[in-house]
Design a protein around this motif. Structure first.
Motif, PDB file in Angstrom:
ATOM      1  N   LEU A 123       0.389  11.906 -12.140  1.00 24.18           N
ATOM      2  CA  LEU A 123      -0.144  11.414 -10.870  1.00 24.18           C
ATOM      3  C   LEU A 123      -1.086  12.424 -10.217  1.00 24.18           C
ATOM      4  O   LEU A 123      -1.965  12.045  -9.442  1.00 24.18           O
ATOM      5  CB  LEU A 123       1.011  11.054  -9.924  1.00 24.18           C
ATOM      6  N   ALA A 124      -0.925  13.702 -10.545  1.00 23.57           N
ATOM      7  CA  ALA A 124      -1.801  14.741  -9.997  1.00 23.57           C
ATOM      8  C   ALA A 124      -3.022  15.002 -10.870  1.00 23.57           C
ATOM      9  O   ALA A 124      -3.828  15.885 -10.567  1.00 23.57           O
ATOM     10  CB  ALA A 124      -1.020  16.035  -9.811  1.00 23.57           C
ATOM     11  N   ASN A 179       3.437   6.008 -13.680  1.00 18.91           N
ATOM     12  CA  ASN A 179       3.054   7.217 -12.939  1.00 18.91           C
ATOM     13  C   ASN A 179       2.871   6.928 -11.448  1.00 18.91           C
ATOM     14  O   ASN A 179       1.899   7.391 -10.834  1.00 18.91           O
ATOM     15  CB  ASN A 179       1.737   7.803 -13.470  1.00 18.91           C
ATOM     16  N   CYS A 180       3.776   6.187 -10.866  1.00 20.12           N
ATOM     17  CA  CYS A 180       3.656   5.851  -9.450  1.00 20.12           C
ATOM     18  C   CYS A 180       4.757   6.527  -8.637  1.00 20.12           C
ATOM     19  O   CYS A 180       5.849   6.803  -9.139  1.00 20.12           O
ATOM     20  CB  CYS A 180       3.724   4.332  -9.249  1.00 20.12           C
ATOM     21  N   GLU A 181       4.453   6.793  -7.384  1.00 18.35           N
ATOM     22  CA  GLU A 181       5.356   7.470  -6.453  1.00 18.35           C
ATOM     23  C   GLU A 181       5.678   6.546  -5.294  1.00 18.35           C
ATOM     24  O   GLU A 181       4.774   5.932  -4.706  1.00 18.35           O
ATOM     25  CB  GLU A 181       4.690   8.743  -5.940  1.00 18.35           C
ATOM     26  N   PHE A 182       6.975   6.459  -4.945  1.00 15.23           N
ATOM     27  CA  PHE A 182       7.430   5.634  -3.830  1.00 15.23           C
ATOM     28  C   PHE A 182       8.266   6.505  -2.900  1.00 15.23           C
ATOM     29  O   PHE A 182       9.330   6.989  -3.285  1.00 15.23           O
ATOM     30  CB  PHE A 182       8.268   4.465  -4.339  1.00 15.23           C
ATOM     31  N   GLY A 185       9.733  11.078 -14.224  1.00 15.27           N
ATOM     32  CA  GLY A 185       9.045  10.916 -12.946  1.00 15.27           C
ATOM     33  C   GLY A 185       7.532  10.940 -13.085  1.00 15.27           C
ATOM     34  O   GLY A 185       6.976  10.975 -14.182  1.00 15.27           O
ATOM     35  N   ALA A 186       6.864  10.930 -11.939  1.00 15.96           N
ATOM     36  CA  ALA A 186       5.413  10.758 -11.889  1.00 15.96           C
ATOM     37  C   ALA A 186       4.628  12.033 -12.117  1.00 15.96           C
ATOM     38  O   ALA A 186       3.416  11.984 -12.322  1.00 15.96           O
ATOM     39  CB  ALA A 186       5.018  10.152 -10.541  1.00 15.96           C
ATOM     40  N   TYR A 187       5.302  13.186 -12.067  1.00 15.75           N
ATOM     41  CA  TYR A 187       4.595  14.463 -12.160  1.00 15.75           C
ATOM     42  C   TYR A 187       5.098  15.285 -13.334  1.00 15.75           C
ATOM     43  O   TYR A 187       6.298  15.351 -13.597  1.00 15.75           O
ATOM     44  CB  TYR A 187       4.777  15.269 -10.880  1.00 15.75           C
ATOM     45  N   SER A 203      -0.567   5.721  -8.793  1.00 11.47           N
ATOM     46  CA  SER A 203      -0.740   5.325  -7.396  1.00 11.47           C
ATOM     47  C   SER A 203       0.464   5.743  -6.552  1.00 11.47           C
ATOM     48  O   SER A 203       1.568   5.923  -7.063  1.00 11.47           O
ATOM     49  CB  SER A 203      -0.967   3.814  -7.289  1.00 11.47           C
ATOM     50  N   ARG A 204       0.218   5.884  -5.237  1.00  7.52           N
ATOM     51  CA  ARG A 204       1.254   6.326  -4.309  1.00  7.52           C
ATOM     52  C   ARG A 204       1.519   5.220  -3.278  1.00  7.52           C
ATOM     53  O   ARG A 204       0.575   4.631  -2.725  1.00  7.52           O
ATOM     54  CB  ARG A 204       0.830   7.594  -3.577  1.00  7.52           C
TER      55      ARG A 204
END
Length: 393
Positions: free
Chosen positions: A322-323, A172-175, A336-338, A146-147
């Motif tokens: 995340l992608a 796997n989240c982006e902030f 990281g998430a990616y 989630s983002r």
């Protein structure tokens, strides 16, 4: 089952429960499945601008591809209030919701069960504390893929506040571009964890950048006591901003933390202090941090590439980034998430990410991993349509 409707203009402004759930009130063991629904511009004079969900039943309500946009609550939960009830959110969008109290989008309270969110977007929500989510009073919440972009807390926890014996797991989240800098505590641009009972915040393969706190903890903040337990595994935290402790406030990471790339610190794993993670385009084409075009994928020479611990992400059962790309490609998982596709060590087409979005493909190559050498970048032998050579990053 409710599928394909728009719910708008709801107004719950009476006393008691008549002032909760501007668009919908769920109780008495009801466990609806809502799919492809738009809740927009609903209003609550108390809690739950769009939906109020209260105690009852063992089957959780399910929300799939539901959009919550511009809903408002005078007290808690600009979009969804969960009281002693679990729930499942899949592929949902929470944008521009607002509460003057706790939880700009979601408020979870007194919940002995688990709230799960997967593949969700939290964009530009505003709350008094917890710009996107307030997780309070023994609530367990798991958020994956989630983002959290451009959410604002007028007090603490620009994206999330986790408090009073609650446990929060983020995978796997982006902030990016979340803020806790308007007034009040002004702490924790990403999250504020702890107080009123032991709170465990676990972050696995998450990326945090460009978040802002007005006083302390541009990334994470929590009190320097036993209530604040933070476990960071395979994360990237870089370029967050605060007058004091721009990445983390007075947080002592739990011993289970490992393989972290954190600005100014290297805590476990083969990374070094102050190693720029080399995001592709952290403020996107619009040059604004905290909007959907931010590209936090890694460049090929990022120190976060293949610097993680595979077992940490495998323990979650999450197999993609995340992608939606495979989460682990040899040699090891990225931080990281990616997961970068620039070094996808597999025979066939080599997919290379392009700054600003999109990808380029080098066709039909076969890596010879016995020649792998990372002493000066990444170099290995490849064969392409009958010829051989060295591909270097």
């Amino acid at each position: 089952v409710l599928d394909g409707f728009t719910i708008t203009g709801g107004n719950s402004d009476g006393g008691g429960n008549d002032g909760r759930g501007g668009g919908m009130f769920i109780s008495n063991n009801a466990a609806p499945e809502l799919t492809n629904i738009l809740f927009t511009r609903n209003y609550s004079g108390n809690d739950g601008g769009a939906i109020m969900v209260v105690t009852g039943g063992t089957t959780p309500p399910h929300f799939t591809n539901v959009t919550f946009n511009e809903n408002r609550a005078v007290a808690q939960a600009g979009a969804v209030y969960l009281w002693n009830r679990d729930a499942v959110f899949q592929g949902c969008t929470f944008s521009a919701n607002e509460s003057t109290g706790l939880g700009g989008a979601i408020y979870c309270d007194n919940n002995a069960n688990i709230v799960t969110l997967d593949n969700c977007l939290f964009l530009a929500n505003v709350g008094g504390s917890g710009g996107a989510i307030m997780n309070l009073a023994n609530c367990d919440m798991v958020v994956t893929n989630s983002r959290f972009l451009g959410n604002i807390a007028n007090s603490a926890g620009g994206a999330i506040r986790n408090r009073a014996g609650s446990n929060l797991t983020l995978v796997n989240c982006e902030f990016s571009g979340n803020r806790a800098d308007v007034g009040g505590l002004m702490e924790g641009g990403v999250a504020w964890n702890g107080s009123l009972g032991t709170c465990v915040l676990t972050m696995i393969n998450c990326t945090m950048t460009g978040n802002v706190a007005g006083s302390e903890g541009g990334g994470l903040y929590g009190p320097a006591d036993a209530s604040n337990v933070v476990i960071l595994q395979n994360p990237v935290s870089w370029g967050n901003v605060a007058p004091v402790d721009p990445e983390f406030g007075p947080i002592a990471l739990d011993a289970a933390s490992a393989h972290n790339l954190i600005a100014g610190e290297a805590l476990g794993g083969p990374v070094t202090a102050n190693s720029d993670p080399l995001f592709l385009d952290p403020d996107g084409a619009d040059n604004i941090v905290g909007t959907p075009d931010d590209d936090l994928r890694l460049q090929a020479l990022s120190p976060a590439v293949a610097a993680g611990d595979d077992a940490l992400i495998q323990s979650t059962g999450v197999t993609t980034d995340l992608a939606g790309k495979p989460r682990i490609v040899p040699v090891a998982v990225d931080l990281g998430a990616y997961e970068t596709t620039a070094l996808g060590f597999v025979a066939g087409d080599l997919t290379v990410p392009v700054p600003g979005g999109g990808e380029s493909v080098i066709a039909n190559w076969v890596p010879d991993m016995s020649t792998f050498n990372d002493s000066a970048g990444f170099h290995f032998t490849f064969a392409q349509t009958g010829s051989t050579g060295t591909l270097a990053f």
